[in-house]
Motif scaffolding. Structure first.
Motif, PDB file in Angstrom:
ATOM      1  N   TYR A   1       0.888  -1.164   0.000  1.00 30.69           N
ATOM      2  CA  TYR A   1       0.000   0.000   0.000  1.00 30.69           C
ATOM      3  C   TYR A   1       0.922   1.208   0.000  1.00 30.69           C
ATOM      4  CZ  TYR A   1      -4.381   2.486   1.141  1.00 30.69           C
ATOM      5  OH  TYR A   1      -5.492   3.288   1.108  1.00 30.69           O
ATOM      6  N   GLU A   2       1.285   1.678  -1.220  1.00 27.79           N
ATOM      7  CA  GLU A   2       2.248   2.772  -1.277  1.00 27.79           C
ATOM      8  C   GLU A   2       1.679   4.045  -1.891  1.00 27.79           C
ATOM      9  OE1 GLU A   2       6.696   0.848  -1.311  1.00 27.79           O
ATOM     10  OE2 GLU A   2       5.478   0.647  -3.115  1.00 27.79           O
ATOM     11  N   GLN A   3       0.642   3.889  -2.704  1.00 37.10           N
ATOM     12  CA  GLN A   3       0.073   5.057  -3.381  1.00 37.10           C
ATOM     13  C   GLN A   3      -1.239   5.456  -2.701  1.00 37.10           C
ATOM     14  OE1 GLN A   3       1.581   6.713  -5.843  1.00 37.10           O
ATOM     15  NE2 GLN A   3       3.254   5.266  -5.419  1.00 37.10           N
ATOM     16  N   PRO A   4      -1.601   6.735  -2.780  1.00 40.51           N
ATOM     17  CA  PRO A   4      -2.919   7.130  -2.272  1.00 40.51           C
ATOM     18  C   PRO A   4      -4.016   6.288  -2.934  1.00 40.51           C
ATOM     19  CG  PRO A   4      -1.623   9.057  -2.792  1.00 40.51           C
ATOM     20  CD  PRO A   4      -0.826   7.869  -3.272  1.00 40.51           C
TER      21      PRO A   4
ATOM     22  N   GLU B   1       1.896   4.617   6.937  1.00 35.65           N
ATOM     23  CA  GLU B   1       2.506   3.396   6.376  1.00 35.65           C
ATOM     24  C   GLU B   1       1.475   2.274   6.259  1.00 35.65           C
ATOM     25  OE1 GLU B   1       3.872   5.007   9.133  1.00 35.65           O
ATOM     26  OE2 GLU B   1       5.127   6.150   7.744  1.00 35.65           O
TER      27      GLU B   1
ATOM     28  N   ARG C   1      -8.081  13.355   6.289  1.00 35.06           N
ATOM     29  CA  ARG C   1      -6.786  12.807   5.871  1.00 35.06           C
ATOM     30  C   ARG C   1      -5.695  13.864   6.043  1.00 35.06           C
ATOM     31  NH1 ARG C   1      -5.713  10.303  -0.102  1.00 35.06           N
ATOM     32  NH2 ARG C   1      -7.857   9.635   0.266  1.00 35.06           N
TER      33      ARG C   1
ATOM     34  N   GLY D   1       0.425  13.023   3.700  1.00 36.70           N
ATOM     35  CA  GLY D   1       1.194  11.778   3.823  1.00 36.70           C
ATOM     36  C   GLY D   1       0.310  10.564   4.024  1.00 36.70           C
ATOM     37  N   GLU D   2      -0.925  10.764   4.518  1.00 36.80           N
ATOM     38  CA  GLU D   2      -1.829   9.625   4.687  1.00 36.80           C
ATOM     39  C   GLU D   2      -2.388   9.242   3.324  1.00 36.80           C
ATOM     40  OE1 GLU D   2      -3.055  10.349   9.372  1.00 36.80           O
ATOM     41  OE2 GLU D   2      -4.503  10.929   7.834  1.00 36.80           O
ATOM     42  N   LYS D   3      -2.659   7.954   3.142  1.00 39.14           N
ATOM     43  CA  LYS D   3      -2.982   7.478   1.794  1.00 39.14           C
ATOM     44  C   LYS D   3      -4.474   7.223   1.578  1.00 39.14           C
ATOM     45  CE  LYS D   3       1.560   5.307   1.395  1.00 39.14           C
ATOM     46  NZ  LYS D   3       1.922   5.015   2.795  1.00 39.14           N
ATOM     47  N   ASP D   4      -5.241   7.253   2.658  1.00 35.60           N
ATOM     48  CA  ASP D   4      -6.692   7.120   2.459  1.00 35.60           C
ATOM     49  C   ASP D   4      -7.439   7.902   3.524  1.00 35.60           C
ATOM     50  OD1 ASP D   4      -6.515   5.488   4.707  1.00 35.60           O
ATOM     51  OD2 ASP D   4      -6.708   3.608   3.574  1.00 35.60           O
TER      52      ASP D   4
END
Lengths: 222, 486, 261
Positions: free
Chosen positions: A106-109, A145, B293, B296-299
Motif C-alpha cells: 500500500y504505497e500510493q494514495p 505506512e 486525511r 502523507g496519509e494514503k486514504d
C-alpha cells in the motif's frame, strides 16, 4: 444571529449552575475490574474474540511468518496486501514471495488504485497496537505506512498482536497510553470479522468489512 | 449486478413521510390483529431481551454501571453549551468543519450544500437515525442526489420504500422470505434465495460497488468527545467505516446532546450501549475519527464535516425534568422490553423514533399537536425505565407529557403544542372526579349510589368491554361490610 | 417514626377505591388476616382514593386535591397498609413529588411515605408472617402488578407467602414480569393494545394449568378476570376457565383452621 448563536443562547439560558463533581470513572473500574497476568489476559482476549468468530493462533516472536504462510496456504490465498514501511510488513514482503505469495504494497494514495483494492485484494496483513481482554478487542491505529482501508476492504484481514500489549479494559488502555493527549486521524477497536443480524436476527458474517479475521498472537518464546 | 437507482420514480416520496399520531390507533389495531406480525415481534423482542440479560449476570455491576452512565450523561448535559463550544474548537483545530442547524430544513440545506459543492452524484449512508429524523433521503432525492442506505437493515427498508421499525434493527418487521422476494424483484440478476448468508452476500456485493464510487459518505455519531475533538461510531457491519473512510468527503450528523467532555466517559457508555442494545459485550467496530486525511496519509476523506442538529432538543433542555430525555444513548432497550412496542412494532408510532424513547423525544421534535396521543399509549408498567442504561425515568416523563398535552393551553408553556390534547369535557370530568374523591361526604354518597344502582351500569363501557365483561360495583362497599361486622 | 423491628399493635388500612367499591371482600379478608396477627386495624372512614387515576392521566391538580385529603387521615404514627402495590406506590413515591411546591404537605407526604406498606410486604417484612397451610393440594399462579414489582420492589413477598403454604404449588407463567395491560385509563384510551396485552396475559396464565390466579392488586385482577370471563362468554363456557382472587382472600382461606382436614 446564526443558528449556532441561537442554539447556544437557548441552552445557556437553561444551564444549571453547577454540573457537580466529575463522574468517577476510574473509581468504578478500580472497584469492578481487577488486575490480571498477561497469560490470563491473553486467554480472555482469545476466548472473546473467538466467540466473535475470529481465528487466533499463538505464535513466537520469530516464528509468526511461518504461521502466516500456513494460514494463507490453508485459505488458498496467493496475494497479501502489506505495509512495507512497517517491520512486519517488510518481513512479509521479503519472505513470502519466494513461497509463492505475492505481496503488493500500500504505497500510493487510494485514489490511484481504488478498483484494485476493492476488487482484487483478497487479504491484508497489519499489526495491532494492542488489545482488550474483557471484550476480545484489537486496538488498531492506522498510520501513513499502514492505512485505514487495509483493515476494512480485503475479505481476509490478518493481524499481528503482541500479547504483552493486551489491556484488561478499554478504559485501562486509553489511560495507560494517554489517548486524551492526542488521537490519530482514525483509531479503531475491532472485535471480530464484520457481521450483521439484520435479517430475522440471524447472525451472518462478512457484511461489509472482512469476512475473516485472523490474529497471530505473539506470546512467550516457544 | 447493480443497485437500483434511489432516484427511481417508483420510490414514492410520500411513503417516507412522518405520519401524524391521529392514525395511531388504527395502525396499532392493524398490527394487533395480525397474528403473524404479533408472533414475529414477540419472538424478536424475546431474543433481544434474553441477549441483554445474558450480558448483565451481576445485578450489582449492572446497577452501579447504570448509576455511572446516568451520572456521566447528566454531568455532560449540565455543561452542554460549554462542551459544544469546546467540541467545535477542537474539531476545527483538527480540521473537521462544524455546522449548526436548528431545524431539519437547515440540516438538509447544509448537507446538500456540501454535496453540491462537490457535484456529488451519490451519497452512501451509514446508519443514522438523525438522518431519518431530518428525512435526508427525501431531501437528497428532491435535489437529484442519490442517497443509498448501506446498513443491511436500512438498505432493506429503503428497497421496500419503508422506514425503519426499530432504531437498532431497522428491518426487524421483515421475514427472510420477504427480503428474498425484495432482492429478487429489485436487484437485477438476483435469483430468489431465502438463505440469510446468501442474502447478505448479495447486499455486500451491491453496496461494495457503491462504496467504491460514492462521492459522499454520511454517518451518524454515537459519542462526540469534546476534549479531543473526536467522533465515535458504533457498528457491526463495517459499512459505517466504509462511509467514513472510502469516499472523498465524510459528513457526520448528530443531535447536540450526544456529547461527552472526557474521552474516559466513553468506555462505560459504550459498554452500556452495546450490552443493552443487542446483548454484545462490544460491537465489532468502534470507530474514532479525529481528523480528515493528513498530509502523507494514503486514504480517508479529505474533508470531514459535522452537522450539529437541535430540532427541539433545546426545548427539552430548558426544563429540568424534560432534560432527562436527552440522556438517551439510543440503545433501543426500552423498545425491546416494552409490551406496547412488542404488540404493535415500530411503524404504528408513525415517528422516526418508536417505542418509549420515541414517545418522550418525538413531542420535542414534532410538537405536541402531532404527538398529543402518543404518551397515552403506555400502561406505565415501567419496564422501559427498569432497563434504561442511563436511568431515564421514562414513565415519569410520559406522565409529564400527558399533563402538558391535556392541560388547557396557557402562557409560557414548556413545550410547543402544550394543550394540544386539551378537551373541555374531559377536563370537566376530571374536575368532577376530584370534587367527589376530594370530599368524604360526596364520595360516600356517590359510591353508595353506585352500589345501590349497580344494575344501572351500562353493558358497553367505552374501550373496556371490547374484550372484557362490564365493570359492576359490588352490592356492598367495604365500608358497609365493616359496619355490618358482628 | 415507625420502626421495623418493633411488632406493631395498630395499623391504618387504606383500602383503595377499587377495593371499596369493586372488591370489598378482598378488603375484609385483608383486615381479618391482619387482625389474626393480633393487630388492631383502623379504617379511616373519610378515605377515598389515592389520586393515582388523575395523576397518571395527566391531571396533577385533580390528583393533588384528592391526595391532600388522604394526607390528613393518618395522624398517628402507625403503618399504613394498602392491599395494592400500585396505590401504595402512588402514596409512597409520588405524593412527595406531587406536593413539591407545597412545603407543609410535602413534609407530610414524606413522613407518610416512610409508613406506607403494600399488604404482602407488610405481612412478610414487618410481621414476619408465615402462613400455616390448612388446605388441600392445589396449584395457583401469581400475577404481580408492575407497580409492586418496579415501583415498590415487593414482587418477592407475595411469592414468599405462597411458597410458605405447604400444599400450594405456584405455577410459573410465561413472560411473568410483563404487564397485564391494565394501566388505568390506558385500558380505555388504547383498547386495542391493552386488549392484546390482556389476551396474551390470560393465555399465559391459563397455559400453566393452575386452578386459579391470585394477585395483590385488584386493578390487574379486574382486567385479567374481566377478559377471562369475556372469553368464556364468547366461547360459551358457563364455568370460569380462570377463576381468581386477591391474595388476601386466598391466604385467609388457606390458613382458616376450619379448612383443616
Amino acid at each position: 444571529m446564526s443558528a449556532r448563536d441561537r442554539i447556544l443562547a437557548k441552552l445557556k439560558a437553561a444551564t444549571p449552575a453547577s454540573a457537580g463533581e466529575l463522574p468517577d470513572v476510574a473509581g468504578w473500574y478500580a472497584t469492578h475490574r481487577g488486575e490480571e497476568s498477561t497469560a490470563d489476559k491473553a486467554r480472555r482476549f482469545r476466548h472473546f474474540i473467538e466467540l466473535a468468530h475470529a481465528e487466533v493462533y499463538a505464535v513466537s516472536r520469530g516464528g509468526w511468518l511461518q504461521k502466516l504462510y500456513e494460514v494463507l496456504s490453508a485459505k488458498q490465498i496467493d496475494k497479501l496486501l502489506v505495509a512495507p514501511g512497517t517491520p512486519h510488513g517488510a518481513r512479509a514482503q521479503s519472505e513470502l514471495p519466494p513461497l509463492g505469495i505475492a505481496c503488493p504494497s500500500y504505497e500510493q494514495p487510494i485514489e490511484s488504485w481504488k478498483a484494485v483494492m476493492f476488487n482484487d485484494t483478497p487479504a491484508s496483513f497489519t499489526a495491532a497496537r494492542g488489545a482488550i481482554a474483557e471484550t476480545g478487542t484489537l486496538i488498531l491505529w492506522p498510520t501513513p505506512e499502514e492505512p485505514r482501508l487495509m483493515s476494512l476492504v480485503p475479505p481476509v484481514h490478518i493481524v499481528l498482536l503482541d500479547a504483552t500489549r493486551i489491556y484488561n479494559t478499554f478504559f485501562e488502555a486509553m489511560q495507560a497510553e494517554g489517548w486524551k493527549n492526542g488521537l490519530p486521524t482514525n483509531s479503531l477497536l475491532v472485535s471480530g470479522p464484520s457481521k450483521t443480524a439484520d435479517i430475522q436476527q440471524t447472525l451472518a458474517y462478512g457484511a461489509h468489512g472482512p469476512k475473516e479475521l485472523v490474529v497471530l498472537m505473539i506470546g512467550d518464546e516457544q | 449486478m447493480s443497485a437500483p437507482n434511489p432516484t427511481d420514480s417508483n420510490m414514492t416520496p410520500h411513503a417516507l413521510h412522518f405520519m401524524p399520531s391521529v392514525g395511531f390507533r388504527a395502525r396499532a389495531k392493524d398490527v394487533v390483529e395480525n397474528p403473524f406480525l404479533r408472533q414475529s415481534f414477540r419472538g424478536a423482542m424475546d431474543f433481544l431481551m434474553s441477549k441483554r440479560a445474558a450480558q448483565f449476570p451481576d445485578p450489582e455491576e449492572l446497577e452501579s454501571l447504570r448509576d455511572l452512565g446516568e451520572r456521566i450523561r447528566q454531568y455532560n448535559l449540565a455543561k452542554l453549551p460549554e462542551l459544544l463550544v469546546q467540541l467545535e474548537t477542537n474539531l476545527t483545530r483538527n480540521g473537521i468543519q462544524v455546522h449548526w442547524a436548528e431545524t431539519p430544513e437547515e440540516a438538509n440545506a447544509i448537507i446538500l450544500g456540501i454535496c453540491q459543492k462537490h457535484a456529488a452524484q451519490l451519497m452512501v449512508k451509514g446508519k443514522s437515525m438523525v438522518s431519518e429524523e431530518i428525512e435526508l433521503n427525501h431531501a437528497a432525492e428532491a435535489a437529484g442526489i442519490g442517497a443509498l442506505e448501506s446498513d443491511m437493515g436500512e438498505y432493506i427498508v429503503q428497497l421496500a420504500h419503508e422506514k425503519p421499525s426499530h432504531i437498532i434493527m431497522p428491518a426487524i418487521h421483515k421475514t427472510k422470505e420477504q427480503i428474498a422476494k425484495l432482492f429478487h424483484e429489485n436487484v437485477p440478476g438476483v435469483e430468489y434465495t431465502d438463505n440469510v448468508d446468501a442474502l447478505i452476500q448479495i447486499g455486500r456485493q451491491v453496496l461494495r460497488e457503491k462504496f467504491e464510487i460514492a462521492d459522499i459518505g454520511l454517518s451518524g455519531v454515537n459519542f462526540a468527545v469534546a476534549e479531543t475533538g473526536t467522533l465515535c461510531l458504533v457498528e457491526n457491519e463495517g459499512n459505517g467505516r466504509m462511509c467514513t473512510t472510502a469516499p472523498p468527503v465524510h459528513i457526520a450528523i448528530t443531535g447536540i446532546e450526544k456529547i461527552v467532555e472526557k474521552l474516559e466517559h466513553v468506555p462505560p457508555l459504550l459498554s452500556l450501549l452495546t450490552r443493552s442494545a443487542t446483548g454484545q459485550n462490544i460491537s465489532t467496530y468502534f470507530n474514532m475519527i479525529s481528523s480528515p486525511r493528513k498530509p502523507g496519509e494514503k486514504d480517508g476523506p479529505g474533508e470531514v464535516h459535522l452537522v450539529l442538529l437541535d430540532n427541539g432538543r433545546s426545548q427539552a433542555y430548558a426544563d429540568e425534568q424534560l432534560r432527562k430525555t436527552l440522556q438517551c444513548i439510543r440503545c433501543g432497550a426500552c423498545m425491546n422490553h416494552c409490551p406496547v412496542y412488542t404488540r404493535i412494532g415500530g411503524h404504528a408510532y408513525g415517528t422516526t423514533y418508536p417505542g418509549p424513547i420515541g414517545k418522550i423525544i418525538s413531542p420535542h421534535m414534532l410538537g405536541l399537536e402531532a404527538t398529543a396521543n402518543m404518551a397515552t399509549a403506555s400502561s406505565l408498567c415501567g419496564a422501559c425505565g427498569e432497563v434504561c442504561p442511563v436511568r431515564i425515568p421514562i414513565p415519569e416523563l410520559l406522565v409529564r407529557l400527558r399533563e402538558e398535552s391535556f392541560t388547557a393551553p396557557h402562557a409560557n408553556p414548556a413545550m410547543r403544542g402544550q394543550g394540544a390534547g386539551y378537551n373541555a369535557l374531559t377536563s370537566a370530568i376530571w374536575r368532577g372526579w376530584a370534587a367527589v374523591y376530594g370530599s368524604p361526604a360526596l364520595y360516600r354518597t356517590v359510591s353508595w349510589l353506585g352500589s345501590r344502582f349497580r344494575w344501572l351500569m351500562p353493558r358497553k363501557q367505552a374501550g373496556w368491554t371490547s374484550v372484557r365483561t362490564p365493570l359492576q360495583p359490588a352490592p356492598k362497599r367495604l365500608r358497609d361490610l365493616i359496619k355490618e361486622r358482628p | 417514626m415507625h420502626s421495623r423491628s418493633a411488632y406493631p399493635t395498630d395499623v391504618y388500612f387504606f383500602a383503595t377505591c377499587v377495593v371499596d367499591q369493586f372488591f370489598p371482600g378482598a378488603g375484609m379478608d385483608a383486615i381479618t388476616l391482619l387482625e389474626r396477627q393480633g393487630i388492631r386495624v383502623h379504617f379511616p372512614e373519610e378515605q377515598t382514593c389515592c389520586g393515582q387515576p388523575a395523576y397518571s392521566s395527566g391531571f396533577p391538580d385533580e390528583a393533588r386535591k384528592v391526595a391532600a385529603l388522604q394526607l390528613t387521615l393518618f395522624p398517628n404514627d402507625w403503618p399504613v397498609v394498602v392491599p395494592s402495590g400500585s396505590c401504595a406506590g402512588m402514596m409512597k413515591h409520588h405524593y412527595p413529588t406531587l406536593f413539591a411546591n407545597d412545603p407543609a404537605r410535602k413534609a407530610a407526604a414524606e413522613k407518610l411515605s416512610t409508613r406506607v406498606y403494600e399488604l404482602t410486604q407488610f405481612l412478610v417484612e414487618v410481621l414476619n408472617f408465615k402462613p400455616e397451610d390448612c388446605g388441600s393440594d392445589c396449584t395457583v399462579v401469581l400475577h404481580t402488578s408492575c407497580s409492586a414489582r418496579r415501583e415498590m420492589g415487593v414482587h418477592l413477598t407475595g411469592r414468599k407467602l405462597l411458597g410458605d403454604l405447604d400444599k400450594v404449588r405456584v405455577a410459573q407463567q410465561d413472560h411473568e414480569s410483563e404487564c397485564c395491560g391494565f394501566g388505568g385509563t390506558f385500558s380505555v384510551k388504547q383498547p386495542e393494545i391493552s386488549g392484546a396485552m390482556v389476551e396474551d396475559k390470560v393465555k399465559a396464565l391459563k397455559a400453566t394449568g393452575a386452578e386459579r390466579v391470585v394477585s395483590a392488586d385488584c386493578g390487574c385482577l379486574m382486567n385479567i378476570l374481566g377478559h377471562a370471563a369475556w372469553k368464556d362468554q364468547q366461547e360459551g363456557r358457563t364455568t370460569p376457565s380462570l377463576p381468581g382472587e386477591h391474595i388476601a382472600t386466598f391466604l385467609l382461606r388457606r390458613t382458616a383452621k376450619e379448612n383443616a382436614q
